[in-house]
Write a protein that holds these residues in place. Structure first.
Motif, PDB file in Angstrom:
ATOM      1  N   GLY A 121      32.550  36.482  51.727  1.00 15.79           N
ATOM      2  CA  GLY A 121      32.015  35.597  51.053  1.00 15.79           C
ATOM      3  C   GLY A 121      33.591  36.074  49.896  1.00 15.79           C
ATOM      4  O   GLY A 121      33.529  35.009  49.926  1.00 15.79           O
ATOM      5  N   HIS A 122      33.527  36.528  49.780  1.00 15.21           N
ATOM      6  CA  HIS A 122      34.429  37.312  47.905  1.00 15.21           C
ATOM      7  C   HIS A 122      36.291  37.248  49.227  1.00 15.21           C
ATOM      8  O   HIS A 122      36.963  36.241  47.702  1.00 15.21           O
ATOM      9  N   LEU A 123      35.797  36.941  50.171  1.00 11.02           N
ATOM     10  CA  LEU A 123      37.503  36.173  50.690  1.00 11.02           C
ATOM     11  C   LEU A 123      37.370  34.787  50.658  1.00 11.02           C
ATOM     12  O   LEU A 123      38.821  33.889  51.043  1.00 11.02           O
ATOM     13  N   VAL A 142      39.000  43.492  46.685  1.00  8.30           N
ATOM     14  CA  VAL A 142      39.167  44.471  45.530  1.00  8.30           C
ATOM     15  C   VAL A 142      37.717  44.393  44.776  1.00  8.30           C
ATOM     16  O   VAL A 142      37.841  43.887  44.302  1.00  8.30           O
ATOM     17  N   SER A 143      37.288  45.378  45.127  1.00  3.09           N
ATOM     18  CA  SER A 143      35.963  45.071  44.287  1.00  3.09           C
ATOM     19  C   SER A 143      35.522  46.616  45.118  1.00  3.09           C
ATOM     20  O   SER A 143      36.121  47.655  44.537  1.00  3.09           O
ATOM     21  N   GLY A 144      34.074  46.650  43.650  1.00  2.00           N
ATOM     22  CA  GLY A 144      33.904  48.194  42.987  1.00  2.00           C
ATOM     23  C   GLY A 144      33.198  48.624  44.634  1.00  2.00           C
ATOM     24  O   GLY A 144      33.821  49.961  44.834  1.00  2.00           O
ATOM     25  N   GLY A 145      33.131  48.405  45.546  1.00  2.00           N
ATOM     26  CA  GLY A 145      32.867  49.226  47.264  1.00  2.00           C
ATOM     27  C   GLY A 145      34.184  49.062  47.850  1.00  2.00           C
ATOM     28  O   GLY A 145      33.811  50.155  48.945  1.00  2.00           O
ATOM     29  N   ALA A 169      39.154  50.775  44.873  1.00  3.33           N
ATOM     30  CA  ALA A 169      39.624  49.952  43.178  1.00  3.33           C
ATOM     31  C   ALA A 169      39.046  50.246  41.797  1.00  3.33           C
ATOM     32  O   ALA A 169      39.184  50.078  40.845  1.00  3.33           O
ATOM     33  N   GLY A 170      37.952  49.386  42.305  1.00  3.30           N
ATOM     34  CA  GLY A 170      36.486  49.053  41.432  1.00  3.30           C
ATOM     35  C   GLY A 170      36.369  50.325  40.355  1.00  3.30           C
ATOM     36  O   GLY A 170      35.990  50.281  39.967  1.00  3.30           O
ATOM     37  N   GLU A 171      36.179  50.774  41.900  1.00  6.26           N
ATOM     38  CA  GLU A 171      35.761  52.186  41.889  1.00  6.26           C
ATOM     39  C   GLU A 171      36.473  53.123  40.543  1.00  6.26           C
ATOM     40  O   GLU A 171      36.445  54.535  39.940  1.00  6.26           O
ATOM     41  N   PRO A 185      30.081  47.915  33.084  1.00  7.72           N
ATOM     42  CA  PRO A 185      31.555  48.141  34.635  1.00  7.72           C
ATOM     43  C   PRO A 185      31.997  48.450  33.226  1.00  7.72           C
ATOM     44  O   PRO A 185      32.937  47.713  32.752  1.00  7.72           O
ATOM     45  N   GLY A 186      32.711  49.406  34.150  1.00 14.33           N
ATOM     46  CA  GLY A 186      33.971  49.904  33.651  1.00 14.33           C
ATOM     47  C   GLY A 186      35.668  49.391  33.525  1.00 14.33           C
ATOM     48  O   GLY A 186      36.188  49.391  32.553  1.00 14.33           O
ATOM     49  N   GLY A 187      35.314  48.027  34.448  1.00  5.93           N
ATOM     50  CA  GLY A 187      36.670  47.957  35.117  1.00  5.93           C
ATOM     51  C   GLY A 187      37.230  47.093  33.470  1.00  5.93           C
ATOM     52  O   GLY A 187      38.328  47.159  33.284  1.00  5.93           O
ATOM     53  N   ALA A 274      40.716  38.783  45.958  1.00  3.20           N
ATOM     54  CA  ALA A 274      39.410  38.648  45.820  1.00  3.20           C
ATOM     55  C   ALA A 274      38.490  39.656  45.825  1.00  3.20           C
ATOM     56  O   ALA A 274      38.930  40.531  45.917  1.00  3.20           O
ATOM     57  N   GLY A 275      37.212  39.657  44.851  1.00  3.33           N
ATOM     58  CA  GLY A 275      37.022  40.500  44.504  1.00  3.33           C
ATOM     59  C   GLY A 275      36.617  40.983  43.044  1.00  3.33           C
ATOM     60  O   GLY A 275      37.649  40.820  42.180  1.00  3.33           O
ATOM     61  N   GLY A 276      35.946  41.938  43.122  1.00  6.55           N
ATOM     62  CA  GLY A 276      35.811  41.896  40.885  1.00  6.55           C
ATOM     63  C   GLY A 276      37.031  42.510  40.683  1.00  6.55           C
ATOM     64  O   GLY A 276      37.258  41.671  39.304  1.00  6.55           O
ATOM     65  N   GLY A 278      40.221  41.352  41.048  1.00  2.00           N
ATOM     66  CA  GLY A 278      40.805  39.933  41.399  1.00  2.00           C
ATOM     67  C   GLY A 278      40.826  39.544  39.400  1.00  2.00           C
ATOM     68  O   GLY A 278      41.396  39.006  39.226  1.00  2.00           O
ATOM     69  N   ALA A 279      39.458  39.723  39.080  1.00  2.28           N
ATOM     70  CA  ALA A 279      39.489  39.427  37.604  1.00  2.28           C
ATOM     71  C   ALA A 279      40.590  39.520  36.325  1.00  2.28           C
ATOM     72  O   ALA A 279      40.853  39.722  35.251  1.00  2.28           O
ATOM     73  N   ASN A 280      41.315  41.084  37.062  1.00  2.00           N
ATOM     74  CA  ASN A 280      42.085  42.032  36.116  1.00  2.00           C
ATOM     75  C   ASN A 280      43.329  41.381  35.803  1.00  2.00           C
ATOM     76  O   ASN A 280      43.866  41.005  36.669  1.00  2.00           O
ATOM     77  N   THR A 307      33.946  38.303  40.359  1.00  2.00           N
ATOM     78  CA  THR A 307      32.109  39.724  40.890  1.00  2.00           C
ATOM     79  C   THR A 307      31.163  38.209  41.371  1.00  2.00           C
ATOM     80  O   THR A 307      31.609  37.082  41.600  1.00  2.00           O
ATOM     81  N   ASP A 308      30.343  39.062  41.705  1.00  2.00           N
ATOM     82  CA  ASP A 308      29.639  38.418  42.879  1.00  2.00           C
ATOM     83  C   ASP A 308      28.680  37.922  42.466  1.00  2.00           C
ATOM     84  O   ASP A 308      28.538  37.122  41.739  1.00  2.00           O
ATOM     85  N   ASN A 309      28.407  36.308  43.018  1.00  2.00           N
ATOM     86  CA  ASN A 309      27.760  35.320  42.758  1.00  2.00           C
ATOM     87  C   ASN A 309      26.930  34.390  44.434  1.00  2.00           C
ATOM     88  O   ASN A 309      27.756  35.383  45.284  1.00  2.00           O
TER      89      ASN A 309
END
Ligand code: KG4
Ligand code: ZN
Length: 350
Positions: A121-123, A142-145, A169-171, A185-187, A274-276, A278-280, A307-309
């Protein structure tokens, strides 16, 4: 013939529902409506996601969100052709809510279900943007997990190029943020604070930067951030922004350099992020700058779809259907896969 796909995402702390319509072969499916409920506020008091609370909240939200999506799209429930849901990876209880509700809806409608891989989905989420990418491309997930570099040759054709050997990376963002006393969330919090700091203030490690492969390691970074914070002691409060900026710079530099290495290794001229994470903003700026120099196109999902949707789940299902690689279930039985490597659903491994 076009088909209507209802997609449900419930793998972690966001309940998402969306409706996508497939198009003619070669056409990108179209997003008709989507709705999202974020549990961030609910989990904030605990400093992280509480799985049991997440599951219960998904139960409360999923049907009202489904109703809202159908109303917005002007579609009746019985017009839905396929009910898709996130089958994994994610929190088992949270996943079961989406899978259970999707299977019940599908059974009532006498329509098939489709279990979707969350990372697929992210991809594929950049295909929801106005300027969708073309295959093949290098994907930085690059997501939280997860932190992975993939070669993507088409829908369901994913080859792993490299991944993190420890933290994602999200971690790294989340854990460093916690050490700096920032919320969950810390990001986003860390990146906001970093905007006020000097990224060159502290020398932090760039793990595996010169390892010669495409793997990542971020566990050492948080240890370095902790050591730096302890060294600062009472001076930490006035240096927090500098430490945040230095941490963000370290994470981003590794992500950018490894992505460039993946481009060089594959000879591809296109990147999808893609992934959370990626908003950075810094990641986007630095990757854009580095890729522009090399004539490489970079595609991102729209900011609110990083982020997730639910839209990315319905989109991935629709793209699989259109590409003729969808696995539909008609028995309304379901299982979830809390751990599920993306390579398992890649055609190159079948
Ligand atoms: O993809 P996602 O919503 O959920 C997972 O599937 O994991 O990603 C969430 C991760 C969190 O670690 C969060 O801190 C990070 O994405 N994140 C960011 C930013 N926005 C979200 N990290 C850095 N900068 C941001 N602006
Ligand atoms: Zn995600």
């Amino acid at each position: 013939m076009s088909e209507l796909i209802l997609g449900i995402e419930s793998s972690c702390d966001e309940t998402g529902v969306a409706l996508v319509r497939t198009g003619a072969p070669g056409q990108t499916p179209q997003l008709l409506a989507h709705a999202l409920h974020s549990q961030i506020e609910m989990h904030q008091a605990y400093g992280g996601v509480v799985p049991e609370l997440a599951s219960r909240d998904h139960i409360r939200r999923v049907l009202p969100l489904t109703g809202a999506v159908l109303r917005e799209a002007g579609v009746a429930l019985d017009q839905v052709n396929v009910v898709a849901y996130t089958r994994g990876p994610g929190l088992a209880g949270a996943l079961l809510v989406g899978a259970g509700v999707a299977s019940a809806l599908a059974a009532a409608l006498d329509r098939p279900t489709m279990g979707v891989h969350h990372l697929e989905g992210h991809l594929l989420s950049p295909f929801l943007s106005a300027d969708p990418p073309q295959f093949p491309f290098v994907a930085l997930l690059v997501s939280g997990g997860h932190t992975q570099l993939m070669r993507v040759d088409g829908v369901g054709r994913y080859a792993l190029l490299g991944e993190t050997i420890d933290d994602a990376a999200g971690e790294a963002f989340d854990k460093s943020a916690k050490l700096l006393g920032l919320g969950y969330p810390g990001g986003p919090a860390l990146s906001r604070l970093a905007g006020e700091g000097d990224a060159r203030a502290f020398k932090l490690p760039r793990p595996l930067l010169h390892s010669g492969d495409l793997d990542f390691s971020f566990a050492g970074l948080k240890t370095a951030v902790l050591a730096q914070a302890q060294r600062l002691g009472d001076a930490l409060p006035e240096r927090r922004a500098d430490l945040a900026a230095s941490t963000q710079a370290a994470i981003v530099e590794v992500l950018v350099k490894k992505t460039l290495a993946a481009l060089a290794a594959t000879g591809l001229q296109r990147v999808v992020v893609a992934g959370g994470v990626g908003a950075n903003r810094l990641l986007r700026e630095q990757l854009d700058a580095a890729c522009a120099q090399r004539g490489v196109r970079v595609h991102y999902p729209e900011l609110h779809l990083c982020t997730d949707n639910g839209a990315m789940i319905a989109m991935a299902a629709a793209m699989r259907l259109q590409a003729g690689v969808a696995q539909l279930r008609r028995d309304y039985a379901f299982d979830v896969k809390p751990r599920w490597p993306l390579e398992e659903i890649s055609a190159s491994n079948h």
